[in-house]
Scaffold this motif. Structure first.
Motif, PDB file in Angstrom:
ATOM      1  N   ILE A 105     103.116  79.111  56.660  1.00 26.87           N
ATOM      2  CA  ILE A 105     103.941  80.404  56.017  1.00 26.87           C
ATOM      3  C   ILE A 105     103.330  81.623  56.690  1.00 26.87           C
ATOM      4  CG2 ILE A 105     104.399  79.539  53.809  1.00 26.87           C
ATOM      5  CD1 ILE A 105     102.228  81.583  52.752  1.00 26.87           C
ATOM      6  N   ARG A 106     102.470  81.606  57.494  1.00 30.26           N
ATOM      7  CA  ARG A 106     101.717  82.897  57.795  1.00 30.26           C
ATOM      8  C   ARG A 106     102.406  83.291  59.180  1.00 30.26           C
ATOM      9  NH1 ARG A 106      96.242  84.633  55.960  1.00 30.26           N
ATOM     10  NH2 ARG A 106      96.465  83.947  53.769  1.00 30.26           N
ATOM     11  N   GLY A 107     103.219  82.888  59.779  1.00 31.12           N
ATOM     12  CA  GLY A 107     103.944  83.522  61.067  1.00 31.12           C
ATOM     13  C   GLY A 107     103.734  82.742  62.119  1.00 31.12           C
ATOM     14  N   LEU A 138      95.025  87.169  63.162  1.00 27.13           N
ATOM     15  CA  LEU A 138      93.932  85.888  62.688  1.00 27.13           C
ATOM     16  C   LEU A 138      93.107  85.733  64.220  1.00 27.13           C
ATOM     17  CD1 LEU A 138      95.546  84.077  59.888  1.00 27.13           C
ATOM     18  CD2 LEU A 138      94.010  86.057  59.672  1.00 27.13           C
ATOM     19  N   ALA A 139      93.568  86.133  65.165  1.00 27.70           N
ATOM     20  CA  ALA A 139      92.909  85.757  66.193  1.00 27.70           C
ATOM     21  C   ALA A 139      91.330  85.891  66.429  1.00 27.70           C
ATOM     22  CB  ALA A 139      93.352  86.193  67.617  1.00 27.70           C
ATOM     23  N   GLY A 140      90.508  84.968  66.683  1.00 22.51           N
ATOM     24  CA  GLY A 140      88.981  84.994  66.674  1.00 22.51           C
ATOM     25  C   GLY A 140      88.554  85.423  65.207  1.00 22.51           C
ATOM     26  N   ILE A 141      89.048  84.882  64.223  1.00 23.86           N
ATOM     27  CA  ILE A 141      88.514  84.725  62.808  1.00 23.86           C
ATOM     28  C   ILE A 141      88.163  83.462  62.279  1.00 23.86           C
ATOM     29  CG2 ILE A 141      89.193  85.476  60.650  1.00 23.86           C
ATOM     30  CD1 ILE A 141      90.194  88.061  61.910  1.00 23.86           C
ATOM     31  N   MET A 142      87.118  83.575  61.549  1.00 22.24           N
ATOM     32  CA  MET A 142      86.749  82.189  61.046  1.00 22.24           C
ATOM     33  C   MET A 142      85.527  82.249  60.143  1.00 22.24           C
ATOM     34  SD  MET A 142      87.256  78.970  60.898  1.00 22.24           S
ATOM     35  CE  MET A 142      88.400  78.570  62.577  1.00 22.24           C
ATOM     36  N   PRO A 143      85.890  81.809  58.805  1.00 20.90           N
ATOM     37  CA  PRO A 143      86.751  80.963  58.298  1.00 20.90           C
ATOM     38  C   PRO A 143      88.078  81.708  58.003  1.00 20.90           C
ATOM     39  CG  PRO A 143      84.832  81.070  57.029  1.00 20.90           C
ATOM     40  CD  PRO A 143      84.891  82.261  57.789  1.00 20.90           C
ATOM     41  N   ILE A 144      89.076  80.619  58.072  1.00 21.72           N
ATOM     42  CA  ILE A 144      90.499  81.228  57.950  1.00 21.72           C
ATOM     43  C   ILE A 144      91.287  81.005  56.536  1.00 21.72           C
ATOM     44  CG2 ILE A 144      91.219  81.650  60.373  1.00 21.72           C
ATOM     45  CD1 ILE A 144      91.886  78.672  60.121  1.00 21.72           C
ATOM     46  N   GLY A 145      90.294  80.732  55.664  1.00 22.39           N
ATOM     47  CA  GLY A 145      90.824  80.457  54.237  1.00 22.39           C
ATOM     48  C   GLY A 145      90.774  78.957  53.886  1.00 22.39           C
ATOM     49  N   GLY A 146      91.424  78.565  52.925  1.00 21.24           N
ATOM     50  CA  GLY A 146      91.415  77.443  52.258  1.00 21.24           C
ATOM     51  C   GLY A 146      90.286  76.961  51.417  1.00 21.24           C
ATOM     52  N   TYR A 163      92.840  69.207  68.294  1.00 17.79           N
ATOM     53  CA  TYR A 163      92.050  70.378  68.081  1.00 17.79           C
ATOM     54  C   TYR A 163      92.877  71.732  68.538  1.00 17.79           C
ATOM     55  CZ  TYR A 163      88.283  73.833  67.495  1.00 17.79           C
ATOM     56  OH  TYR A 163      87.728  74.992  67.174  1.00 17.79           O
ATOM     57  N   ALA A 164      93.482  71.609  69.540  1.00 21.96           N
ATOM     58  CA  ALA A 164      94.465  72.651  69.883  1.00 21.96           C
ATOM     59  C   ALA A 164      95.899  72.728  68.876  1.00 21.96           C
ATOM     60  CB  ALA A 164      95.140  72.534  71.556  1.00 21.96           C
ATOM     61  N   ALA A 165      96.241  71.487  68.262  1.00 20.19           N
ATOM     62  CA  ALA A 165      97.389  71.374  67.373  1.00 20.19           C
ATOM     63  C   ALA A 165      96.803  72.109  66.215  1.00 20.19           C
ATOM     64  CB  ALA A 165      97.634  70.316  67.263  1.00 20.19           C
ATOM     65  N   PHE A 166      95.554  71.593  65.911  1.00 20.53           N
ATOM     66  CA  PHE A 166      94.954  72.385  64.492  1.00 20.53           C
ATOM     67  C   PHE A 166      94.908  73.741  64.540  1.00 20.53           C
ATOM     68  CE2 PHE A 166      90.974  74.049  62.732  1.00 20.53           C
ATOM     69  CZ  PHE A 166      91.303  73.769  61.426  1.00 20.53           C
ATOM     70  N   LEU A 167      94.504  74.328  65.784  1.00 19.91           N
ATOM     71  CA  LEU A 167      94.143  75.843  65.761  1.00 19.91           C
ATOM     72  C   LEU A 167      95.559  76.504  65.830  1.00 19.91           C
ATOM     73  CD1 LEU A 167      91.614  75.763  68.543  1.00 19.91           C
ATOM     74  CD2 LEU A 167      91.118  76.497  66.165  1.00 19.91           C
ATOM     75  N   ALA A 168      96.547  75.796  66.295  1.00 19.32           N
ATOM     76  CA  ALA A 168      97.801  76.489  66.453  1.00 19.32           C
ATOM     77  C   ALA A 168      98.583  76.350  64.921  1.00 19.32           C
ATOM     78  CB  ALA A 168      99.001  75.667  67.301  1.00 19.32           C
ATOM     79  N   ARG A 169      98.145  75.229  64.326  1.00 17.98           N
ATOM     80  CA  ARG A 169      98.944  75.357  62.774  1.00 17.98           C
ATOM     81  C   ARG A 169      98.338  76.431  61.923  1.00 17.98           C
ATOM     82  NH1 ARG A 169      98.396  69.692  63.264  1.00 17.98           N
ATOM     83  NH2 ARG A 169      96.074  69.596  62.428  1.00 17.98           N
ATOM     84  N   TRP A 170      97.223  76.950  62.368  1.00 11.28           N
ATOM     85  CA  TRP A 170      96.276  77.940  61.297  1.00 11.28           C
ATOM     86  C   TRP A 170      96.270  79.064  62.213  1.00 11.28           C
ATOM     87  CZ3 TRP A 170      96.733  76.773  56.528  1.00 11.28           C
ATOM     88  CH2 TRP A 170      96.630  75.392  56.282  1.00 11.28           C
ATOM     89  N   GLN A 214      95.680  80.152  65.203  1.00 10.86           N
ATOM     90  CA  GLN A 214      94.534  80.539  66.177  1.00 10.86           C
ATOM     91  C   GLN A 214      95.215  80.088  67.740  1.00 10.86           C
ATOM     92  OE1 GLN A 214      91.169  81.457  65.278  1.00 10.86           O
ATOM     93  NE2 GLN A 214      92.246  82.036  63.273  1.00 10.86           N
ATOM     94  N   LEU A 215      96.364  80.689  67.905  1.00  7.62           N
ATOM     95  CA  LEU A 215      97.264  80.504  69.099  1.00  7.62           C
ATOM     96  C   LEU A 215      96.423  80.682  70.167  1.00  7.62           C
ATOM     97  CD1 LEU A 215     100.847  81.087  67.882  1.00  7.62           C
ATOM     98  CD2 LEU A 215      99.689  78.895  68.090  1.00  7.62           C
ATOM     99  N   SER A 216      95.895  81.841  70.303  1.00  8.56           N
ATOM    100  CA  SER A 216      95.055  82.115  71.534  1.00  8.56           C
ATOM    101  C   SER A 216      94.099  81.223  71.923  1.00  8.56           C
ATOM    102  CB  SER A 216      94.520  83.694  71.472  1.00  8.56           C
ATOM    103  OG  SER A 216      95.345  84.564  70.914  1.00  8.56           O
ATOM    104  N   LYS A 217      93.422  80.823  70.775  1.00  5.60           N
ATOM    105  CA  LYS A 217      92.168  79.847  70.822  1.00  5.60           C
ATOM    106  C   LYS A 217      92.891  78.389  71.249  1.00  5.60           C
ATOM    107  CE  LYS A 217      87.825  78.482  68.769  1.00  5.60           C
ATOM    108  NZ  LYS A 217      86.990  78.336  67.544  1.00  5.60           N
ATOM    109  N   ALA A 218      93.854  77.938  70.614  1.00  4.67           N
ATOM    110  CA  ALA A 218      94.483  76.872  71.090  1.00  4.67           C
ATOM    111  C   ALA A 218      94.575  76.909  72.493  1.00  4.67           C
ATOM    112  CB  ALA A 218      95.630  76.765  69.950  1.00  4.67           C
ATOM    113  N   ARG A 219      95.364  78.012  72.971  1.00  5.03           N
ATOM    114  CA  ARG A 219      95.626  77.958  74.466  1.00  5.03           C
ATOM    115  C   ARG A 219      94.630  77.669  75.401  1.00  5.03           C
ATOM    116  NH1 ARG A 219      99.065  82.661  73.032  1.00  5.03           N
ATOM    117  NH2 ARG A 219     100.987  81.780  72.287  1.00  5.03           N
TER     118      ARG A 219
END
Lengths: 433, 329
Positions: free
Chosen positions: B135-137, B143-151, B306-313, B315-320
């Motif tokens: 749901i986040r967009g 949220l780029a460069g941020i961790m933990p990202i919730g949950g 790992y990239a798919a995981f990042l994209a789901r949450w 972290q698209l820049s990191k996934a790239r």
């Protein structure tokens, strides 16, 4: 041609109808056939609604249907009306409310902002911010003093979680007493989680400590126009549907950050208006999603999409609805149930007539009938909601219409022949005997 | 009698006319930056939110300014510097499509979209631009460069990190109770990373908290001060303290035949990460992916997952970044 078609389908002289297109083995009178037809239609209608009930019972209980359930539970036919049948090119304006965006203000600058707003004599000020805990002494003291000086302030509260064991909400979390003692405290919670669509709100909620709490928009409406607030409370509805006025574009907005160095004219818009202060950034997809919810105005009305409205804009929509007195009316459940059953029954009766009278083209004719009926009924329900704000939940009726064809087929070719009680019920003898 | 009725009728008509006139001028709904209005034969006047404009004249936007105006239910947003003619902006009316036409469009669009499998697929893909797996967009959403990202997070040592705001900036890191807004932990940090033993903090199991990091700058004689520009902070990240469950999930996975029969260590790590993600332990899943990537840097399966995981949450820049290192790309 049409005359012949209707004659074949609806003529009561066709007495072969009750035996799957074969001539009846026992001569029956026209009136008994007519009665049989009604009883069969009633039996099919009953099976349809039993089936609908079972689908809902089973699917909503089973975990592996979750992706389906989450989509279906969070979807209403009226969402289509808001999302697709509204004229989105037209933006109505609400000139009585001003929304001021503050991101994460420190209390001293908020006190200063309040002071400047109050100088413009607004009719009411709503602070959609919970001031929990003490921060810096100077800021706290300034804000507290400002709140003491300004009348007509409504402060945000937060209702605690519903406690299953206690069967209620224990209390409402308020701002620090230094702030909450000097204004009306009202809750900002909605009747939806962050991943659900906000369609409803509760005007008042009595917590387990016996206190009756008002919703944020209700408290503001009472400050602005007591009679409008009373009109809402006189409806005595525990839950009200929100009649959405528009998205963020419909409301006058200011950004607190740009007001810091701005002249007083920039705040003149607050005069005689309701000023709401809180988080209301823009609606770009990349904008912060804090306090952002799904609403029926979301153009993507099925499945998950980007939350489309900030909490404060929803409060502003509720406020507009209260001030305008434009509430959504719902037909009582018992009336809707009768309508849905009658609709299902009449359709089964018609479809059964087609089945018996036109076996060769039954499939095509029935499907066309379903599509045409669905479109026409949906049009009228949408029209009634759009212009009269009367909501008729006819989803079970639509489902019954869609299921009528298949269940009738099962009934005629399987159930009717194998279940003795149906035969007894209709006083028919098995033609094969 | 007739006279009275006529007077009443005309009074009502006049009232309606006056009411209609009242709202009958363009109204500025939002202003950002410096905006001016130059009426016909009038000197320019500064425009603020709420200003009522004339139907003729020009709106002048200075650099980086933006304005939103509504007139006769027509909404106009301007953000290009320069002069804009109001009569041109509001000369054309909004669509006159009535309810029946909109309904007919809705139905015919539906029929068109489902006319063939190709059309159905096309409209599905079009819709996917607006929807996404969570749901986040469809972007980093800040949220780029941020961790933990919730949950869910286990109460153990957790490394929090957020984007660098440049030289001379310090950070005020906070962990706050989401319901009561009580501050649980606060620290001033020079680095964009903070390692905290959550087990040592007063965090209750099952409760939701959020963390955020403000930018603070040093001011002569005033020490460190929180930046007044409130946009200079990390977004709020909500998380729930969930003790014991993380270990239990991994123990259960280790009992599975599929896990035991897998000789490949990266595959086992993949299973662990997926299981953790499914249970909402996003931080632990990220750590597992990172550990596995560290052990087998060139494993394409790991990289893609790992990239798919990042994209789901978000972290698209990191996934790239992860994918761009991929040798098979």
């Amino acid at each position: 041609m049409f005359k012949r078609f209707f004659y074949r389908v609806f003529s009561q002289r066709r007495d072969s109808g009750e035996n799957d297109g074969k001539p009846p083995s026992v001569s029956t009178s026209t009136s008994s056939l007519r009665n049989n037809s009604k009883i069969h239609a009633l039996a099919v209608t009953f099976i349809i609604f039993l089936f609908i009930g079972l689908i809902k019972l089973v699917t909503f209980q089973l975990h592996f249907f979750d992706p389906f359930n989450n989509g279906v539970k969070d979807y209403e036919v009226t969402d289509i009306i808001y999302a697709r049948l509204r004229d989105t090119t037209r933006v109505k304006r609400e000139a009585r409310i001003v929304l001021i965006h503050v991101d994460k203000p420190d209390r001293a600058s908020l006190a200063n902002l309040l002071d400047r707003i109050n100088a413009q004599s607004p009719r009411a000020i709503g602070l959609d911010i919970l001031f929990a805990g003490q921060r810096d002494a100077v800021g706290d003291s300034l804000l507290s003093r400002r709140l003491q000086e300004i009348p007509n302030v409504v402060l945000a509260g937060n209702l605690a979680q519903y406690q299953d064991s206690l069967k209620g909400i224990p209390n409402m979390k308020l701002s620090e007493p230094a702030f909450s003692d000097y204004g009306v405290n009202a809750y900002t919670n909605f009747l939806a989680g962050t991943d659900r669509t906000v369609r409803l709100f509760s005007p008042t909620i009595t917590t387990l400590n016996g206190k009756e709490n008002k919703a944020f928009a209700v408290a503001l409406a009472e400050q602005y126009d007591a009679s409008a607030g009373n009109r809402l409370l006189q409806r005595k509805k525990k839950v009200e549907r929100i009649n959405y006025f528009g998205d963020y574009r419909s409301f006058i907005r200011l950004n607190a950050a740009s007001l810091q160095d701005a002249p007083e004219e920039a705040l003149a818009v607050c005069k005689d208006r309701i000023v709401m202060i809180g988080f209301v950034a823009n609606n770009d997809p990349g904008a912060p999603i804090e306090d952002r919810y799904f609403t029926p105005l979301n153009p993507v009305y099925t499945g998950r999409s980007i939350p489309d409205m900030y909490g404060m804009v929803i409060h502003a929509n509720i406020l507009t609805m209260i001030l305008n007195g434009n509430y959504i009316y719902e037909l009582p459940k018992w009336i809707v149930t009768i309508m849905v059953w009658l609709f299902g029954y009449i359709n089964v009766l018609i479809i059964r007539r087609i089945y018996l009278g036109l076996p060769d083209i039954f499939h095509g004719v029935t499907r066309i009938l379903q599509i045409v009926e669905l479109t026409i009924f949906f049009f009228f329900i949408a029209l009634i909601f759009y212009y009269l704000r009367i909501l008729i939940d006819f989803s079970n009726g639509f489902l019954a219409l869609m299921l009528a064809y298949d269940i009738l087929m099962i009934y005629e070719s399987f159930l009717k022949k194998r279940i003795p009680i149906i035969k007894t019920l209709t006083h028919e003898k098995d033609p094969t005997n | 009698m007739k006279k009275t009725l006529l007077i009443s009728f005309f009074s009502i008509v006049c009232c309606f006319f006056l009411m209609a006139q009242k709202g009958d001028s363009p109204m500025v709904m939002y202003v950002d930056g410096e905006v001016w209005y130059e009426g016909v034969n009038a000197s320019p006047a500064r425009v603020y939110t709420g200003t009522q404009l004339g139907t003729n004249g020009q709106i002048i936007l200075k650099n980086k300014a933006a304005v939103e105006i509504i007139y006769k239910e027509k909404f106009v947003k301007l953000n290009k510097a320069g002069k804009h003619d109001l009569s041109k902006l509001f000369g054309t009316t909004t669509s006159n499509m009535n309810f029946v036409q909109r309904f007919s469009n809705f139905v015919s669009n539906g029929l068109d979209q489902s006319a063939s499998e190709k059309q159905l697929e096309k409209s599905y893909l079009k819709n996917q631009n607006n929807a996404q797996g969570n749901i986040r967009g469809f972007t980093d959403s800040g949220l780029a460069g941020i961790m933990p990202i919730g949950g869910n997070i286990s109460p153990e040592t957790t490394e929090f990190y957020w984007p660098d705001a440049g030289a001379g900036v310090h950070y005020e890191f906070q962990i706050i109770d989401s319901l009561s807004e009580e501050m649980i932990f606060m620290a001033l940090s020079k680095a964009t990373k903070l390692s905290i033993d959550l087990g040592g903090l007063y965090l209750k199991a099952g409760k939701t908290y959020y963390w955020e990091a403000y930018h603070v700058r040093e001011k002569a004689g005033a020490g460190l001060i929180q930046n007044e520009n409130s946009e200079e902070k990390s977004p709020r990240i909500y998380f729930k303290i969930t003790p014991d469950k993380q270990q239990a999930i991994l123990e259960m996975l280790k009992q599975e035949a599929a896990y035991q029969e897998t000789a490949s260590k990266p595959q086992q790590s993949l299973m662990e990460a997926m299981q953790l993600e499914e249970a909402g332990f996003l931080y632990a899943a990220d750590q597992t992916y990172q550990k596995a990537m560290h052990q087998d840097k060139e494993n394409p399966l790991l990289k893609r997952n790992y990239a798919a995981f990042l994209a789901r949450w978000q972290q698209l820049s990191k996934a790239r970044e992860v994918l761009s290192d991929s040798p098979d790309k």
